[in-house]
Design a protein around this motif. Sequence first.
Motif, PDB file in Angstrom:
ATOM      1  N   SER A  14       8.284 -19.710 -43.520  1.00  0.00           N
ATOM      2  CA  SER A  14       8.039 -20.590 -44.941  1.00  0.00           C
ATOM      3  C   SER A  14       8.370 -19.653 -46.168  1.00  0.00           C
ATOM      4  O   SER A  14       8.875 -19.453 -47.763  1.00  0.00           O
ATOM      5  N   LYS A  18      10.632 -19.082 -48.802  1.00  0.00           N
ATOM      6  CA  LYS A  18      10.241 -19.704 -50.512  1.00  0.00           C
ATOM      7  C   LYS A  18      10.858 -18.343 -51.304  1.00  0.00           C
ATOM      8  O   LYS A  18      11.696 -18.349 -52.311  1.00  0.00           O
ATOM      9  N   VAL A  25       6.116 -23.250 -52.362  1.00  0.00           N
ATOM     10  CA  VAL A  25       5.329 -23.906 -50.603  1.00  0.00           C
ATOM     11  C   VAL A  25       4.609 -22.912 -50.425  1.00  0.00           C
ATOM     12  O   VAL A  25       4.032 -22.194 -50.516  1.00  0.00           O
ATOM     13  N   GLU A  26       3.383 -23.926 -49.222  1.00  0.00           N
ATOM     14  CA  GLU A  26       2.482 -23.230 -48.998  1.00  0.00           C
ATOM     15  C   GLU A  26       2.506 -21.916 -47.627  1.00  0.00           C
ATOM     16  O   GLU A  26       4.042 -22.106 -46.279  1.00  0.00           O
ATOM     17  N   THR A  33       0.981 -23.702 -40.720  1.00  0.00           N
ATOM     18  CA  THR A  33       0.204 -24.294 -42.108  1.00  0.00           C
ATOM     19  C   THR A  33       1.065 -25.185 -43.081  1.00  0.00           C
ATOM     20  O   THR A  33       1.097 -25.775 -43.722  1.00  0.00           O
ATOM     21  N   THR A  34       2.719 -24.646 -42.039  1.00  0.00           N
ATOM     22  CA  THR A  34       4.005 -26.426 -42.501  1.00  0.00           C
ATOM     23  C   THR A  34       3.844 -27.687 -41.765  1.00  0.00           C
ATOM     24  O   THR A  34       3.335 -26.929 -40.328  1.00  0.00           O
ATOM     25  N   LYS A  36       4.860 -31.033 -42.679  1.00  0.00           N
ATOM     26  CA  LYS A  36       6.150 -30.967 -42.873  1.00  0.00           C
ATOM     27  C   LYS A  36       7.186 -30.276 -43.577  1.00  0.00           C
ATOM     28  O   LYS A  36       6.740 -29.664 -43.984  1.00  0.00           O
ATOM     29  N   ALA A  37       8.218 -31.184 -43.184  1.00  0.00           N
ATOM     30  CA  ALA A  37       9.682 -30.453 -43.595  1.00  0.00           C
ATOM     31  C   ALA A  37       9.432 -29.707 -45.062  1.00  0.00           C
ATOM     32  O   ALA A  37       9.419 -30.999 -45.921  1.00  0.00           O
ATOM     33  N   ASN A  38       9.805 -29.136 -45.446  1.00  0.00           N
ATOM     34  CA  ASN A  38      10.353 -28.674 -46.525  1.00  0.00           C
ATOM     35  C   ASN A  38      12.343 -28.810 -46.577  1.00  0.00           C
ATOM     36  O   ASN A  38      12.169 -27.760 -45.652  1.00  0.00           O
ATOM     37  N   ASP A  77      12.912 -25.782 -43.885  1.00  0.00           N
ATOM     38  CA  ASP A  77      12.074 -25.361 -43.046  1.00  0.00           C
ATOM     39  C   ASP A  77      11.100 -25.832 -42.630  1.00  0.00           C
ATOM     40  O   ASP A  77      10.556 -26.674 -43.329  1.00  0.00           O
ATOM     41  N   ALA A  79       8.067 -27.368 -39.224  1.00  0.00           N
ATOM     42  CA  ALA A  79       6.621 -27.054 -38.857  1.00  0.00           C
ATOM     43  C   ALA A  79       7.297 -25.999 -37.212  1.00  0.00           C
ATOM     44  O   ALA A  79       7.733 -25.401 -36.841  1.00  0.00           O
TER      45      ALA A  79
END
Length: 405
Positions: A14, A18, A25-26, A33-34, A36-38, A77, A79
């Motif tokens: 992530s 980012k 994003v987190e 931490t991730t 759901k996909a970004n 991005d 999980a």
Amino acid sequence: MLIGIVGKPSVGKSTFFKAATLAEVEIASYPFTTIKANHGVGYVRVDCIEKEFNVKCNPSHGFCINGNRFVPIDLMDVAGLVPGASEGKGLGNQFLDELRQADVFIHIVDASGTTDIEGKQVETHDPAKDVIFLEDELNKWFYNIFMKVWKAFSRKVEMEKSKFSEAVTKQFSGLKVSEEQVKEILRKVSFEQNPSSWTEGQLMKFASELRRLSKPMIIAANKVDLEKGKENYEKLKMQFPDLIIIPCSADSELALRQASKVGLIDYVSGERDFAPKGVPYSGEGKILKELSEKQVEALDKIKKNVLEVFEFGTGVQEVLNCAVFDLLGYLAIFPASANKLGDSKGNILPDCFLLPPGSNALDFAYFLHTDFGKNFIKAINAKTKMALGKDYKLQHRDALEIITR
Ligand SMILES: Nc1nc2c(ncn2[C@@H]2O[C@H](COP(=O)(O)OP(=O)(O)OP(=O)(O)O)[C@@H](O)[C@H]2O)c(=O)[nH]1
Ligand SMILES: [Mg+2]
């Protein structure tokens, strides 16, 4: 084109995402931490052709800084992947599904060796294990899909090779696998017997080769700013001479991009330097804010530990460029005519498109518009003014005009 960012938890996927997209994003130091996909837009960097034409371009997508054209690409991005993911462990199959549409993978590895195979903080961990396990999981993913179709075939003693490749391609529909690729692998593995009597090892080999060809992968050896980072990166290069491995500090890139966005520094992704060095600065008419002592300290650290050490700076830009241009072999093509570099609104060289390797002038015409393809007469190279036929193989950074009936 879609680039998938993969790897075990907590390696910096992530952070890389980012840094490349500046999307919110987190990011955190604990695994998963991730969830759901970004999805976001990043950029590959191309030497802009504006210099050759002595003009200043106005990109309608992306941007251009000091002759460096940044062309948009889609990034995803997902999980973190843990051993057994292909059997449903961790967040398992769900996100493997999300990776179906990817054309290429960036495998983020924690080169500092401070996270174990499940992404938990540890003193030392050998990153080579991560390289092996991830390839393994992806290959098993393909194997499981492949076995569904193979089982149907294995009941037949004789089968035509063409029917086999057709059925395999169908089974992999939605994973961007072409029949040409299936056939290429069949030729490559050249197992003597009929597929119905392949051994377990041969089945796995076939699935793995198909994965490698249809979803190629580049490795970003991340966190090289940390203590063991450089040493482990060099070890990885020795251990896996056939893989493309690029040293990377996603965290440093993120800091530089963010500082640049708010006007604290001038930084161009992919460079090994930034301005200023802690003093108020006016560059190209832009007044930059004064940096605090803490900010100067953080930036100096990035400079000393990353930019001055590694050939490609933070490596983030190099990873993206390598994935798109070296691994996939895509070509950046500018629509342009020798006499007129602008569009109807007067924007100069507004477009730069990414085309797959092997594309010719006619493919480019169809890419721009079906009518351009159908009514194609010739293409003209805007740099040399030479006429080109439909079979002309496009070259990276070509500027072409399509002449139609
Ligand atoms: N030192 C250093 N730390 C980094 C770097 N990249 C990421 N990190 C840190 O590593 C931790 C994990 O980062 P994330 O980006 O959340 O990792 P992830 O791979 O997305 O993790 P999951 O979503 O849980 O799978 C965070 O504390 C980051 O700040 C880097 O280049 N250098
Ligand atoms: Mg994440």
